[in-house]
Design an enzyme around this catalytic site. Sequence first.
Site, short mmCIF file in Angstrom:
data_model
loop_
_atom_site.label_atom_id
_atom_site.label_comp_id
_atom_site.label_asym_id
_atom_site.label_seq_id
_atom_site.Cartn_x
_atom_site.Cartn_y
_atom_site.Cartn_z
CG HIS A 318 -2.27 0.78 1.41
ND1 HIS A 318 -2.02 2.07 1.35
CD2 HIS A 318 -3.30 0.88 0.92
CE1 HIS A 318 -2.95 3.30 1.24
NE2 HIS A 318 -3.63 2.11 0.95
NE ARG A 338 -2.85 7.55 -1.64
CZ ARG A 338 -2.85 6.09 -2.36
NH1 ARG A 338 -2.60 6.13 -3.45
NH2 ARG A 338 -3.83 4.94 -1.85
#
Length: 531
Positions: A318, A338
């Site tokens: 990740h 994000r």
Amino acid sequence: MYTDEMRASIRKVEETRARRLEEKHPRLAPEEKDALLKGFHPDYREDTQRPVRVGPSAGDRMPHEMVDLLEARSLIDAGHVPLDAPEYDVDVLVIGGGGAGASAALTAHEIGAEVLLVTKLRLGDANTMMAQGGIQAADKPNDSPVIHYLDVIGGGGFTNRPELVRALTNDAPLVIKWLEDLGCMFSKEADGTMQTIHGGGTSRKRMHFARDYTGAEIMRTLRDEMRNRCIPVIEFCPALELVLDDEGKCAGAVLKNMETQEGMVVRAKTTILATGGFGRLHVSGFPTSNHYGATADGLVMAYRAGARLVFLDATQFHPTGVAFPEQMLGQLVTEKVRGIGAQLVNAEGEQFVFPLETRDAVSSAIIRECQERKKGFATVTGQPGVWLDSPMIELIHGPGTVKAQLPAMFRQYERFGIDMSVDPILIYPTLHYQNGGVEIDEFGQSSQIPNLYIAGEAAGGIHGRNRLMGNSLLDILVFGRRAGRHAAERVAGIRVGKPSLDHIKDFDEELEGAGLGKACSPMLLPDYVGR
Ligand SMILES: Cc1cc2nc3c(=O)[nH]c(=O)nc-3n(C[C@H](O)[C@H](O)[C@H](O)COP(=O)(O)OP(=O)(O)OC[C@H]3O[C@@H](n4cnc5c(N)ncnc54)[C@H](O)[C@@H]3O)c2cc1C
């Protein structure tokens, strides 16, 4: 909490923030992405993997840490297990107390099967509980399972098993409805419609979430329902091996009581393996976001019994694991950060990747930024990282959004004196997800071993070489439910033959012939003593 050096770099991030608000970093062209992955993703490094030498997937490359467990001996002495006097005799045995296991158990129970769930730690001590960002389902008017299907296949680099993706995306809206009916509290608009956002690699806003503790809310719902229905659960009793019958069909498992150290045998007409992933193997030395029980036990057991493993050469790192403070190293910073506007910037305050590229590409871009371009920030202990500019979220959506949308994450940082709504946070890729696993069909059945089912992160093929965010919480429920249903519907026609552990003896002989088998597996718990 931040050092003076960090503060100096943060000032550069702040200086470019207003400009970056208007700036959209270009997406990667396919050939750029390919070059980036080949250059920097750990999967492509020669020294991170080797072919396994024994068993049904002999010749396939996998991380060294996984191969070490597959090329090891059993923890049990196969000749001395009282298989004819099982402690439990049930229709459906579910191994693993995360989301896949619980949804399989609930569905099998709904159909009327006698179900037993056994798990290594407590029910809900699992990666499912830790999931933050959300769960995908195409249930809005501008979306459809077909569009979702195309996103999944694209995200997986066109390597996914199509029949599994079809099952995943078609069942997705049903799974959301099922969870809602059970009382799962998703985040909603004032008019009651589900809030949905984008995730990396998704072409529609289809990420459903419960603030930033989606997994905990889903696991709470499933665990409550297990308790309401009084489905028997045995905790702290990991499975060590699968039992086969004299026709090679799965017939239950051998367990170990972690408190008394005693063995136990469960006889079952069908068995569902839902033991999760391998994050705690710390592949290639990466920190991990996973819970302590994620040690690939199910893969080891299924492999010894004759099941093939697929896509284990593809590991998901990740992009945004915590790089500072060190006490939180490897802990996940959800993609939602994000998704709602935070950009990735280097120590100079420059964007270097479109924030919602697929995870493999973003991770590779961060590694390149730190290793090749030398534009990352290294902490006093030498831990590299780049900035995730979380204060942008407040500029885009208004003051208070970070705390409201990411309450769990906000609190975690607050404990170390960092206010992520005011200052950016330092991140680096963390070992997050096992893309591959045991080969299954669209009902979760093992392709090789009759009466064995695999659901959740332990299964392989759904996501191909790269899973998109929000599709794992989805797959554990889709395939947990499918496996639970199929396993329960078939029990009436199953007659369990004479139980046997001969496959363990055969595997040991194969190991001996290859000069292997010095260590033992499954690992059960990682050993951090002295580290
Ligand atoms: C921090 C974090 C955040 C995430 N966020 C998201 C997200 O936002 N969206 C998304 O889609 N996915 C997310 N994921 C991925 C997703 O949560 C997992 O892939 C998924 O929950 C796995 O579910 P599972 O039931 O297969 O495994 P788990 O939930 O890990 O459950 C496995 C269970 O098996 C038990 N077990 C293991 N070995 C044995 C044994 N030998 N015998 C008996 N029991 C055993 C374990 O103790 C555990 O209870 C996240 C993962 C992590 C770690």
